[in-house]
Design an enzyme around this catalytic site. Sequence first.
Site, PDB file in Angstrom:
ATOM      1  N   HIS A  87      -2.564 -39.994 -23.768  1.00 35.16           N
ATOM      2  CA  HIS A  87      -1.204 -39.913 -23.191  1.00 35.16           C
ATOM      3  C   HIS A  87      -0.277 -39.090 -24.085  1.00 35.16           C
ATOM      4  O   HIS A  87       0.329 -39.633 -25.011  1.00 35.16           O
ATOM      5  CB  HIS A  87      -0.658 -41.343 -23.008  1.00 35.16           C
ATOM      6  CG  HIS A  87       0.630 -41.399 -22.252  1.00 35.16           C
ATOM      7  ND1 HIS A  87       1.006 -42.481 -21.493  1.00 35.16           N
ATOM      8  CD2 HIS A  87       1.663 -40.521 -22.131  1.00 35.16           C
ATOM      9  CE1 HIS A  87       2.180 -42.269 -20.947  1.00 35.16           C
ATOM     10  NE2 HIS A  87       2.616 -41.070 -21.340  1.00 35.16           N
TER      11      HIS A  87
ATOM     12  N   LEU B  75       2.796 -32.210 -23.399  1.00 32.17           N
ATOM     13  CA  LEU B  75       2.747 -30.910 -24.100  1.00 32.17           C
ATOM     14  C   LEU B  75       3.829 -29.955 -23.617  1.00 32.17           C
ATOM     15  O   LEU B  75       4.006 -28.885 -24.187  1.00 32.17           O
ATOM     16  CB  LEU B  75       1.359 -30.275 -23.962  1.00 32.17           C
ATOM     17  CG  LEU B  75       0.213 -31.040 -24.644  1.00 32.17           C
ATOM     18  CD1 LEU B  75      -1.118 -30.328 -24.424  1.00 32.17           C
ATOM     19  CD2 LEU B  75       0.475 -31.210 -26.137  1.00 32.17           C
ATOM     20  N   ARG B  76       4.511 -30.323 -22.545  1.00 31.19           N
ATOM     21  CA  ARG B  76       5.718 -29.606 -22.057  1.00 31.19           C
ATOM     22  C   ARG B  76       5.485 -28.230 -21.452  1.00 31.19           C
ATOM     23  O   ARG B  76       6.414 -27.657 -20.905  1.00 31.19           O
ATOM     24  CB  ARG B  76       6.765 -29.473 -23.175  1.00 31.19           C
ATOM     25  CG  ARG B  76       7.150 -30.762 -23.863  1.00 31.19           C
ATOM     26  CD  ARG B  76       7.693 -31.781 -22.889  1.00 31.19           C
ATOM     27  NE  ARG B  76       8.316 -32.911 -23.588  1.00 31.19           N
ATOM     28  CZ  ARG B  76       8.493 -34.092 -23.024  1.00 31.19           C
ATOM     29  NH1 ARG B  76       8.107 -34.318 -21.782  1.00 31.19           N
ATOM     30  NH2 ARG B  76       9.070 -35.070 -23.692  1.00 31.19           N
TER      31      ARG B  76
ATOM     32  N   ASN C 242       4.246 -34.020 -16.105  1.00 32.10           N
ATOM     33  CA  ASN C 242       5.683 -33.818 -15.813  1.00 32.10           C
ATOM     34  C   ASN C 242       6.225 -32.558 -16.478  1.00 32.10           C
ATOM     35  O   ASN C 242       7.154 -32.592 -17.279  1.00 32.10           O
ATOM     36  CB  ASN C 242       6.516 -35.058 -16.182  1.00 32.10           C
ATOM     37  CG  ASN C 242       6.430 -35.446 -17.646  1.00 32.10           C
ATOM     38  OD1 ASN C 242       5.508 -35.047 -18.366  1.00 32.10           O
ATOM     39  ND2 ASN C 242       7.388 -36.219 -18.112  1.00 32.10           N
TER      40      ASN C 242
ATOM     41  N   HIS D  36       2.817 -45.361 -14.986  1.00 30.96           N
ATOM     42  CA  HIS D  36       4.102 -45.573 -15.670  1.00 30.96           C
ATOM     43  C   HIS D  36       4.821 -46.634 -14.849  1.00 30.96           C
ATOM     44  O   HIS D  36       5.083 -46.426 -13.663  1.00 30.96           O
ATOM     45  CB  HIS D  36       4.877 -44.254 -15.690  1.00 30.96           C
ATOM     46  CG  HIS D  36       6.288 -44.376 -16.168  1.00 30.96           C
ATOM     47  ND1 HIS D  36       6.718 -43.902 -17.391  1.00 30.96           N
ATOM     48  CD2 HIS D  36       7.390 -44.918 -15.586  1.00 30.96           C
ATOM     49  CE1 HIS D  36       8.012 -44.147 -17.543  1.00 30.96           C
ATOM     50  NE2 HIS D  36       8.442 -44.761 -16.457  1.00 30.96           N
TER      51      HIS D  36
ATOM     52  N   HIS E  83       1.762 -47.390 -21.597  1.00 31.27           N
ATOM     53  CA  HIS E  83       2.760 -47.855 -22.594  1.00 31.27           C
ATOM     54  C   HIS E  83       3.385 -49.227 -22.333  1.00 31.27           C
ATOM     55  O   HIS E  83       4.577 -49.328 -22.046  1.00 31.27           O
ATOM     56  CB  HIS E  83       3.850 -46.808 -22.795  1.00 31.27           C
ATOM     57  CG  HIS E  83       4.376 -46.142 -21.532  1.00 31.27           C
ATOM     58  ND1 HIS E  83       4.808 -46.830 -20.431  1.00 31.27           N
ATOM     59  CD2 HIS E  83       4.522 -44.832 -21.228  1.00 31.27           C
ATOM     60  CE1 HIS E  83       5.220 -45.974 -19.506  1.00 31.27           C
ATOM     61  NE2 HIS E  83       5.046 -44.751 -19.976  1.00 31.27           N
TER      62      HIS E  83
ATOM     63  N   ASP F  15       2.099 -41.464 -26.474  1.00 30.45           N
ATOM     64  CA  ASP F  15       3.148 -41.032 -25.533  1.00 30.45           C
ATOM     65  C   ASP F  15       3.999 -39.958 -26.225  1.00 30.45           C
ATOM     66  O   ASP F  15       5.232 -39.958 -26.111  1.00 30.45           O
ATOM     67  CB  ASP F  15       4.014 -42.206 -25.056  1.00 30.45           C
ATOM     68  CG  ASP F  15       4.834 -41.831 -23.817  1.00 30.45           C
ATOM     69  OD1 ASP F  15       4.663 -40.706 -23.299  1.00 30.45           O
ATOM     70  OD2 ASP F  15       5.645 -42.662 -23.370  1.00 30.45           O
TER      71      ASP F  15
ATOM     72  N   HIS G 222      11.003 -33.506 -28.012  1.00 32.48           N
ATOM     73  CA  HIS G 222      12.231 -32.965 -27.414  1.00 32.48           C
ATOM     74  C   HIS G 222      12.912 -32.040 -28.407  1.00 32.48           C
ATOM     75  O   HIS G 222      12.767 -32.210 -29.626  1.00 32.48           O
ATOM     76  CB  HIS G 222      13.199 -34.094 -27.039  1.00 32.48           C
ATOM     77  CG  HIS G 222      12.755 -34.889 -25.851  1.00 32.48           C
ATOM     78  ND1 HIS G 222      12.731 -34.372 -24.577  1.00 32.48           N
ATOM     79  CD2 HIS G 222      12.309 -36.165 -25.743  1.00 32.48           C
ATOM     80  CE1 HIS G 222      12.291 -35.301 -23.734  1.00 32.48           C
ATOM     81  NE2 HIS G 222      12.011 -36.392 -24.411  1.00 32.48           N
TER      82      HIS G 222
END
Length: 419
Positions: A54, A57-58, A88, A173, A226, A299, A303
């Site tokens: 989990h 990597l954006r 996401n 989630h 999570h 997780d 950012h």
Amino acid sequence: MKLFKNAEVLLGGELKKADLLIDCGVIRKIAPEIEGDGYDCKGLTVLPGLVDMHVHLREPGFEKKEDIESGSRAAVKGGFTQICCMPNTKPVCDNKVVVSYIVNRAKEAGLCKVHPIGAITEGEKGETLAAIGGMKSAGAVALSDDGVSVTNSALMANAMKYASDFGLKCLCHCEDKSLVDGGVVHEGYYSTLTGLKGSIRAAEDIMIAREICLAESLDLPVHICHVSTYSGVQLIREAKARGVRVTAETCPHYFILTDEAIKDFDPNTKVNPPIREEKDRLAIVEGLKDGTLDCIVTDHAPHHEDDKNVEYNYAAFGISGLETSFALSYTALVRSGTLTLAELTDKMSGHPAQILGLRGGKIAEGEPADFTVVDLNRQWTVDPKKFVSKGKNTPFTGRKVYGSVKYTVVDGEIKYEEK
Ligand code: DOR
Ligand code: ZN
Ligand code: ZN
């Protein structure tokens, strides 16, 4: 050919002094003494390559926060040889084109193995099932709408059925948005003290319970992401006892921190689900111990400063975890006597590999040469300035931990070496 000598190697759950001979990406031979020159691993421990099922990597879309290469670099620095990345992104990884893009970019980076997780619904909007077959053929190893729950229960039931037809699991989630209602922390003493809006455990537990009910009714597997509440641990424990095919993960911040950490308004403590109370933390430790919680994941949610270094209410949710997870977990769980090193390694390697059907999680002749060489006695201090991840967002700055990664070896190649 490469030789790793004089290490303590975790073999079949036990530490044994051994040399490892690597040839063509495979562990060719394991023996007490193998002739030849090699990397001297005296005083070091060799573990199966860590697997994080989990991470975020954006890429594509949020490369300012992280990209596949920087995230993979953080992974190998953290001892991970395989990671699974959540969908996401922008665009959302809900089709075979994005899955293939990630697979190719990860190959270009050439660091750890990166397995994409496809979205359950198109755009993670919770309206229409994504094209699962195409994603599976392109390399997706699981399905998730991580970041949100699939609100519509009938759609979720269908997702579980289709996923299972394609040999995939849904990673859930668990969050009822109507109960979270804009909450940014756990509701309790510290939300009152700070005036930050809290959300109650039920916001998470209701969705955990629903996924368990679906898995039980349909006799299909489900994986809970999570877990942060004591009551969630209990729901999963009871479900497992009834034979429900449920597996679950938690993260270091849930078994190390409590909501007291929010009292200084540090946005690095803002994560979804929120860090909860001591009673939750203790239950999560217990859940890891008795097997209710199968895996430890990061997780990893990197950012940029611009999204994190702002007033608590406006900060993004998430913790950058790949470079601290092993040492935090080893220090909190093994040095404290809660888990053995072999048990911790199962949670961070064998179990996630088994749950997703990936090769890995064990050191044996003939297996891929994916392993992590650690110095368990080395103490170091968490310093995000030294992170190679673009995300410097950690609530653990200044914490002293044991266990540093010396080498991470993927398919026989040294992809990280501590200098
Ligand atoms: O804290 C979180 N960050 N929780 C999530 O569910 C999503 C993640 C992210 O993508 O930043
Ligand atoms: Zn999530
Ligand atoms: Zn996540």
